[in-house]
Motif scaffolding. Structure first.
Motif, PDB file in Angstrom:
ATOM      1  N   GLU A  96       0.868  -1.168   0.000  1.00 25.81           N
ATOM      2  CA  GLU A  96       0.000   0.000   0.000  1.00 25.81           C
ATOM      3  C   GLU A  96       0.911   1.227   0.000  1.00 25.81           C
ATOM      4  O   GLU A  96       1.801   1.346   0.847  1.00 25.81           O
ATOM      5  N   LEU A  97       0.700   2.138  -0.934  1.00 22.03           N
ATOM      6  CA  LEU A  97       1.588   3.289  -1.078  1.00 22.03           C
ATOM      7  C   LEU A  97       0.896   4.568  -0.625  1.00 22.03           C
ATOM      8  O   LEU A  97      -0.318   4.714  -0.725  1.00 22.03           O
ATOM      9  N   MET A  98       1.720   5.501  -0.163  1.00 20.94           N
ATOM     10  CA  MET A  98       1.215   6.736   0.442  1.00 20.94           C
ATOM     11  C   MET A  98       2.126   7.898   0.065  1.00 20.94           C
ATOM     12  O   MET A  98       3.330   7.706  -0.145  1.00 20.94           O
ATOM     13  N   VAL A  99       1.577   9.092  -0.033  1.00 18.83           N
ATOM     14  CA  VAL A  99       2.362  10.318  -0.181  1.00 18.83           C
ATOM     15  C   VAL A  99       2.184  11.146   1.077  1.00 18.83           C
ATOM     16  O   VAL A  99       1.055  11.356   1.542  1.00 18.83           O
ATOM     17  N   ILE A 100       3.293  11.592   1.653  1.00 16.79           N
ATOM     18  CA  ILE A 100       3.266  12.531   2.773  1.00 16.79           C
ATOM     19  C   ILE A 100       4.152  13.704   2.380  1.00 16.79           C
ATOM     20  O   ILE A 100       5.368  13.551   2.247  1.00 16.79           O
ATOM     21  N   THR A 101       3.556  14.855   2.173  1.00 14.07           N
ATOM     22  CA  THR A 101       4.316  15.996   1.684  1.00 14.07           C
ATOM     23  C   THR A 101       3.969  17.254   2.458  1.00 14.07           C
ATOM     24  O   THR A 101       2.839  17.425   2.920  1.00 14.07           O
ATOM     25  N   LYS A 102       4.939  18.124   2.618  1.00 12.26           N
ATOM     26  CA  LYS A 102       4.706  19.415   3.253  1.00 12.26           C
ATOM     27  C   LYS A 102       4.199  20.408   2.213  1.00 12.26           C
ATOM     28  O   LYS A 102       4.485  20.289   1.028  1.00 12.26           O
ATOM     29  N   GLY A 103       3.475  21.426   2.702  1.00 10.89           N
ATOM     30  CA  GLY A 103       3.104  22.497   1.801  1.00 10.89           C
ATOM     31  C   GLY A 103       1.636  22.848   1.850  1.00 10.89           C
ATOM     32  O   GLY A 103       0.940  22.614   2.833  1.00 10.89           O
ATOM     33  N   ASP A 104       1.171  23.391   0.744  1.00 16.91           N
ATOM     34  CA  ASP A 104      -0.194  23.865   0.575  1.00 16.91           C
ATOM     35  C   ASP A 104      -0.936  22.835  -0.275  1.00 16.91           C
ATOM     36  O   ASP A 104      -0.517  22.524  -1.393  1.00 16.91           O
TER      37      ASP A 104
END
Length: 220
Positions: free
Chosen positions: A117-125
């Motif tokens: 299972e893949l996920m994106v965790i990113t900072k920002g708007d």
């Protein structure tokens, strides 16, 4: 090792981003060169951007506000409306630029998505990051997408609780030791660090966690 979720940072891990900030910074300095020395313009922009992070957060819009503030401050309010317009144009170009995937990203995702299972965790708007993910052509690989203000140990702990996952079942992949790797290791998770050719100085750390058995560094 078997991981229930493998998460990826986005900017400069999945696609190229930092070059856009470097290019906009250079254009900003050139635009205002008649008002101040290039070195002063650059250093003041950097200082203003860091100062504003707690207020404006991360992303192009925050960067644009810092450019405008720097222009007003260093020109004593003499910056022209047309020059402010050009600064806004720099931000618009950044927001609409082509999303260029980093080498090996798509074939890597092709392999991993078959078993993880893949996920994106990113900072920002979120209004900037979600459209970039859609334009990238790889949004369909990820079951979970999280856009956060900061990536701290507490942030990751909250996200793991949200998906019902123990730290030892979690792997984070990213290009920033400070944001992507060290907080996850502190929780008991695993981290793969993939250095990028260009790294924002705010994300640099002096001592990589090379002695941690849950830490790995890959070339790409």
């Amino acid at each position: 090792m078997a991981f229930d979720i493998i998460a990826f940072d986005a900017d400069d891990t999945l696609w190229h981003t930092e070059h856009l900030y470097r290019e906009a910074r250079d254009k900003f300095v050139a635009l205002l060169s008649r008002y101040a020395e290039s070195e002063l313009l650059g250093s003041e922009l950097d200082r203003t951007e860091i100062k504003n992070l707690d207020i404006f957060g991360y992303g192009v819009k925050s960067f644009a506000l810092s450019m405008v503030e720097t222009a007003i401050t260093l020109t004593g309010g003499k910056v022209r409306a047309a020059e402010i317009g050009e600064i806004v144009g720099l931000a618009r170009d950044m927001l609409t630029s082509e999303v260029r995937l980093i080498d090996h990203v798509r074939p890597t995702l092709d392999v991993l998505v078959a078993e993880h299972e893949l996920m994106v965790i990113t900072k920002g708007d979120a209004s900037e990051q979600i459209p970039k993910l859609r334009r990238s052509g790889i949004a369909g690989y990820f079951r979970h997408v999280e856009v956060v203000g900061e990536k701290t140990q507490q942030t990751y702990a909250g996200l793991l609780r949200k998906v019902g996952l123990a730290p030892e079942q979690f792997l984070m992949v990213g290009n920033s030791l400070k944001s992507d790797i060290i907080p996850v290791l502190a929780l008991g998770g695993f981290g793969i660090y993939i250095p990028s050719k260009i790294l924002w100085s705010h994300e640099s750390v002096e001592h990589p966690p090379t002695g941690n058995t849950r830490y790995f560094e890959l070339e790409h």
